[in-house]
Write a protein that holds these residues in place. Structure first.
Motif, mmCIF file in Angstrom:
data_model
loop_
_atom_site.group_PDB
_atom_site.id
_atom_site.type_symbol
_atom_site.label_atom_id
_atom_site.label_comp_id
_atom_site.label_asym_id
_atom_site.label_seq_id
_atom_site.Cartn_x
_atom_site.Cartn_y
_atom_site.Cartn_z
ATOM 1 N N PRO A 93 1.031 -1.197 0.101
ATOM 2 C CA PRO A 93 0.028 -0.233 0.085
ATOM 3 C C PRO A 93 0.978 1.285 0.189
ATOM 4 O O PRO A 93 2.044 1.248 0.521
ATOM 5 C CB PRO A 93 -0.720 -0.125 1.361
ATOM 6 C CG PRO A 93 -0.636 -1.522 1.764
ATOM 7 C CD PRO A 93 0.370 -1.993 1.283
ATOM 8 N N GLN A 94 0.271 2.156 -0.356
ATOM 9 C CA GLN A 94 0.906 3.834 -0.701
ATOM 10 C C GLN A 94 1.194 4.189 0.837
ATOM 11 O O GLN A 94 0.326 3.823 2.012
ATOM 12 C CB GLN A 94 0.034 4.569 -1.221
ATOM 13 C CG GLN A 94 -0.084 4.385 -2.777
ATOM 14 C CD GLN A 94 -1.005 5.158 -3.545
ATOM 15 O OE1 GLN A 94 -0.825 5.002 -4.916
ATOM 16 N NE2 GLN A 94 -1.297 6.280 -3.219
ATOM 17 N N PRO A 95 1.817 5.219 1.106
ATOM 18 C CA PRO A 95 2.087 5.690 2.514
ATOM 19 C C PRO A 95 0.811 6.683 2.847
ATOM 20 O O PRO A 95 0.994 6.770 4.234
ATOM 21 C CB PRO A 95 3.290 6.678 2.311
ATOM 22 C CG PRO A 95 3.454 6.931 0.863
ATOM 23 C CD PRO A 95 2.819 5.726 0.181
ATOM 24 N N ASP A 96 -0.084 6.946 1.899
ATOM 25 C CA ASP A 96 -1.234 7.752 2.385
ATOM 26 C C ASP A 96 -2.373 6.874 2.872
ATOM 27 O O ASP A 96 -3.443 7.226 3.230
ATOM 28 C CB ASP A 96 -1.643 8.723 1.217
ATOM 29 C CG ASP A 96 -1.989 8.030 0.059
ATOM 30 O OD1 ASP A 96 -1.964 6.853 -0.071
ATOM 31 O OD2 ASP A 96 -2.687 8.759 -0.856
ATOM 32 N N GLY A 97 -2.161 5.475 2.713
ATOM 33 C CA GLY A 97 -3.308 4.419 3.017
ATOM 34 C C GLY A 97 -3.987 4.010 1.993
ATOM 35 O O GLY A 97 -4.791 3.023 2.137
ATOM 36 N N ARG A 98 -3.751 4.451 0.584
ATOM 37 C CA ARG A 98 -4.446 3.933 -0.308
ATOM 38 C C ARG A 98 -3.630 2.786 -1.227
ATOM 39 O O ARG A 98 -2.511 2.648 -1.218
ATOM 40 C CB ARG A 98 -4.768 5.021 -1.531
ATOM 41 C CG ARG A 98 -5.665 6.234 -1.091
ATOM 42 C CD ARG A 98 -6.100 6.940 -2.223
ATOM 43 N NE ARG A 98 -4.625 7.880 -2.473
ATOM 44 C CZ ARG A 98 -4.292 8.501 -3.526
ATOM 45 N NH1 ARG A 98 -5.340 8.912 -4.265
ATOM 46 N NH2 ARG A 98 -3.260 9.181 -3.695
ATOM 47 N N LEU A 99 -4.579 1.881 -1.858
ATOM 48 C CA LEU A 99 -3.694 1.080 -2.669
ATOM 49 C C LEU A 99 -3.575 1.402 -4.208
ATOM 50 O O LEU A 99 -4.327 2.206 -4.576
ATOM 51 C CB LEU A 99 -4.602 -0.208 -3.171
ATOM 52 C CG LEU A 99 -5.162 -0.680 -1.884
ATOM 53 C CD1 LEU A 99 -5.950 -2.051 -1.908
ATOM 54 C CD2 LEU A 99 -3.839 -1.423 -0.643
ATOM 55 N N PRO A 100 -2.314 1.187 -4.606
ATOM 56 C CA PRO A 100 -1.701 1.930 -5.957
ATOM 57 C C PRO A 100 -2.933 1.597 -7.098
ATOM 58 O O PRO A 100 -3.229 0.517 -7.160
ATOM 59 C CB PRO A 100 -0.489 1.311 -6.127
ATOM 60 C CG PRO A 100 -0.067 0.754 -4.787
ATOM 61 C CD PRO A 100 -1.249 0.401 -4.330
ATOM 62 N N LYS A 101 -3.177 2.660 -7.978
ATOM 63 C CA LYS A 101 -4.171 2.129 -8.883
ATOM 64 C C LYS A 101 -3.959 1.289 -9.911
ATOM 65 O O LYS A 101 -4.568 0.474 -10.399
ATOM 66 C CB LYS A 101 -4.381 3.810 -9.668
ATOM 67 C CG LYS A 101 -5.176 4.741 -9.033
ATOM 68 C CD LYS A 101 -5.283 5.864 -9.859
ATOM 69 C CE LYS A 101 -5.904 7.234 -9.190
ATOM 70 N NZ LYS A 101 -6.146 8.268 -10.100
ATOM 71 N N GLY A 102 -2.413 1.233 -10.164
ATOM 72 C CA GLY A 102 -2.031 0.137 -11.200
ATOM 73 C C GLY A 102 -2.306 -1.257 -10.568
ATOM 74 O O GLY A 102 -2.582 -2.352 -11.181
ATOM 75 N N ALA A 103 -2.177 -1.521 -9.166
ATOM 76 C CA ALA A 103 -2.251 -2.634 -8.492
ATOM 77 C C ALA A 103 -3.954 -3.139 -8.278
ATOM 78 O O ALA A 103 -4.251 -4.018 -8.618
ATOM 79 C CB ALA A 103 -1.764 -2.619 -7.127
ATOM 80 N N VAL A 104 -4.643 -1.883 -8.339
ATOM 81 C CA VAL A 104 -6.139 -2.204 -8.037
ATOM 82 C C VAL A 104 -6.559 -2.658 -9.499
ATOM 83 O O VAL A 104 -7.483 -3.293 -9.493
ATOM 84 C CB VAL A 104 -6.747 -1.002 -7.505
ATOM 85 C CG1 VAL A 104 -8.386 -1.084 -7.708
ATOM 86 C CG2 VAL A 104 -6.304 -0.719 -6.054
ATOM 87 N N ALA A 105 -6.142 -2.001 -10.524
ATOM 88 C CA ALA A 105 -6.683 -2.286 -11.804
ATOM 89 C C ALA A 105 -6.303 -3.859 -12.180
ATOM 90 O O ALA A 105 -7.180 -4.623 -12.685
ATOM 91 C CB ALA A 105 -6.014 -1.324 -12.937
ATOM 92 N N SER A 106 -4.977 -4.340 -11.926
ATOM 93 C CA SER A 106 -4.853 -5.762 -11.854
ATOM 94 C C SER A 106 -5.568 -6.664 -11.069
ATOM 95 O O SER A 106 -5.953 -7.697 -11.570
ATOM 96 C CB SER A 106 -3.281 -5.984 -11.850
ATOM 97 O OG SER A 106 -2.844 -7.157 -11.969
ATOM 98 N N LEU A 107 -5.719 -6.192 -9.875
ATOM 99 C CA LEU A 107 -6.620 -7.147 -9.233
ATOM 100 C C LEU A 107 -7.888 -7.478 -9.597
ATOM 101 O O LEU A 107 -8.524 -8.468 -9.594
ATOM 102 C CB LEU A 107 -6.496 -6.659 -7.539
ATOM 103 C CG LEU A 107 -5.149 -6.714 -6.709
ATOM 104 C CD1 LEU A 107 -5.325 -5.863 -5.388
ATOM 105 C CD2 LEU A 107 -5.030 -8.027 -6.494
ATOM 106 N N LYS A 108 -8.518 -6.201 -10.053
ATOM 107 C CA LYS A 108 -9.892 -6.165 -10.588
ATOM 108 C C LYS A 108 -10.205 -7.228 -11.813
ATOM 109 O O LYS A 108 -10.958 -7.968 -11.967
ATOM 110 C CB LYS A 108 -10.583 -4.953 -10.735
ATOM 111 C CG LYS A 108 -10.859 -4.225 -9.352
ATOM 112 C CD LYS A 108 -11.337 -2.899 -9.488
ATOM 113 C CE LYS A 108 -11.837 -2.334 -8.147
ATOM 114 N NZ LYS A 108 -12.540 -0.922 -8.446
ATOM 115 N N GLY A 109 -9.153 -6.900 -12.595
ATOM 116 C CA GLY A 109 -9.028 -7.914 -13.670
ATOM 117 C C GLY A 109 -8.973 -9.314 -13.488
ATOM 118 O O GLY A 109 -9.546 -10.181 -14.057
#
Length: 495
Positions: A358-374
């Motif tokens: 995860p990012q230091p601000d507490g979010r999951l990186p957009k690129g990782a999320v896109a891959s996970l959802k795929g």
């Protein structure tokens, strides 16, 4: 798809100079932060019926989300390892703001004072994981640097500490909120815990001959300083109990730092605390990785996949990006790459723990999320060939992998296309043994439910799947193969 290295290849890469002095590793070495894995031949099968039952559950799950997260994410550097002077040769390649080890360690250990992930939302993480088809979470409650992601009463170096700005946030006790959010989505919980702790003064203790120069082990020889070692054992066992007692049902406790083990003279007597915990958490699995014995309930290859089925429970932990911790401008595996990886692992009887930092601000990186959802989109259609399956002979031939449901009446063949430009053949031979060939009664396509004709051949069955108008090859074509009921084939009672 990138080629994953074998553990032997990883071992060959490290120079002898990278090992700490007096470092006599146990048989399974940890090289450049990557663990080799225990030999299946030495696996000790549990005898506790509840643990065996939980192992069956574990082998049904197939897909975990692993997460390495802590103050180090602010800098986008490797988690913990750069603190070890003996591992500096490989772990400090991205450390360019301080040249001397003492200043670097002071700055690293001070990162808790600026760690403030105010955009952390455990419900969103759990929702993303559920959409990805994740079945259990492996979360770093504490890495080797000793920073606790829960409200430990045994350490002030923690996410809820007064010198950590996040301590006033409503989600400050990160483990508590994260575990609960994932449980609500029906996912299991594995608490990752490093047996080494480079922050506590009972492990990297001052006043010993090693001085400031540290390695991955303690700063003293435990056998020569038993009182100091017992202080560390008590501290470690208390934190393990605390996680198991205060943070709800744990399906697994996942122990890292394989050099902390009796074979290396660093016995924390893990078995006694695990048996104590199992009195109120019956059946909880223990993954004491690379140590072997009765508390390594499953084997954990890291950043690699075994060449063949191991014949025992196992789980490969592999990064979705290029590192376990968050890295700025990281690149992530595509859904195609991850699904091909998952199928390879599942066909060999293992689980995949796919890691996202995860990012230091507490979010999951957009690129990782896109891959996970795929990934999740594919698994919604074809997950029946993945979850709840076991090894099916011949497990893999060329680009075709095989799985089976536990009752053996339903088999799956997964025809993989790692390259989207691959020409998709019109006719496919699915290789099976003669007894399987004769027992097959029906072949269907799980995505449409359509039955397709098949012809028995000497070396398998020949199928002609329906043509689909696609610009690129699918990730995989999946075939559901029904056999005669087991009782009809053998006269045995079906289980």
């Amino acid at each position: 798809m990138e080629k994953l290295q074998t553990a032997d290849e990883l071992t060959e890469e490290i120079p002898d100079s990278a090992a700490g002095e007096n470092e006599e590793a146990p048989e399974e070495k940890i090289v450049q932060g990557v663990h080799n894995y225990s030999a299946a031949e030495g696996y000790v099968r549990p005898t506790d019926p509840k643990v065996l039952e939980k192992l069956e559950w574990f082998q049904d799950q197939k897909l975990a989300l692993m997460m390495h997260w802590g103050p180090y994410s602010q800098l986008g550097v490797v988690e913990s390892w750069a603190l070890s002077d003996a591992d500096a040769g490989w772990s400090r390649t991205d450390i360019d703001w301080e040249a001397d080890g003492r200043s670097f360690k002071e700055q690293y250990f001070g990162l808790n004072k600026t760690f403030n992930p105010i955009r952390f939302d455990p419900e969103k993480w759990a929702e993303t994981a559920a959409e990805a088809g994740i079945r259990y979470l492996v979360f770093t409650t504490k890495h080797h640097d000793g920073f606790c992601m829960w409200d430990s009463k045994y350490s002030d170096y923690k996410i809820t500490g007064e010198d950590c700005p996040f301590h006033t946030h409503r989600y400050a006790d990160i483990c508590g909120h994260l575990f609960e959010a994932f449980r609500k989505k029906g996912m299991g919980i594995a608490a990752y815990f490093s047996k080494a702790d480079w922050h506590t003064d009972s492990y990297w203790a001052k006043g010993f001959p090693r001085g400031e120069y540290m390695w991955r082990g303690p700063s003293y020889v435990p056998a020569e300083h038993p009182e100091e070692w017992e202080r560390f054992v008590a501290y470690t066992q208390n934190q393990i109990r605390e996680l198991a007692a205060n943070y709800g049902k744990l399906d697994i406790m996942w122990f890292d730092a394989g050099w902390v083990c009796p074979q290396a003279g660093q016995d924390i007597r893990l078995g006694e605390v695990i048996e104590e915990i199992r009195r109120w958490q019956p059946g909880m699995l223990c993954a004491d990785r690379t140590v072997g014995g009765p508390y390594e309930n499953y084997i954990t290859p890291e950043q690699c996949v075994p060449e063949e089925p191991l014949g025992v429970p196992w789980e490969s932990c592999i990064t979705l990006g290029t590192s376990f911790s968050f890295a700025y401008e990281d690149t992530y595996k595509t859904p195609r790459e991850v699904i091909c990886l998952l199928v390879d692992i599942v066909a060999k009887g293992g689980n995949l723990a796919i890691n996202v930092g995860p990012q230091p601000d507490g979010r999951l990186p957009k690129g990782a999320v896109a891959s996970l959802k795929g990934m999740g989109e594919w698994l919604k259609v074809y997950g029946e060939a993945i979850y709840g399956t076991r090894v099916c002979d011949p497990y893999k031939k060329g680009n075709i992998a095989f799985t089976r449901k536990k009752d053996e009446d339903i088999l799956y063949a997964l025809e993989l296309f790692p390259d989207e430009k691959t020409v998709v053949p019109e006719v496919v031979l699915l290789p099976f043994t003669e007894d399987v060939i004769e027992s097959i009664v029906k072949v269907t396509m799980p995505d449409s439910g359509e039955s397709i004709p098949f012809t028995r051949q000497k070396s398998g069955i020949l199928v002609k799947p329906p043509r689909r108008p696609l610009d690129t090859a699918p990730i995989a074509r999946v075939y559901r193969i029904e056999r005669k009921r087991r009782s009809a084939r053998t006269g045995e009672e079906r289980r």
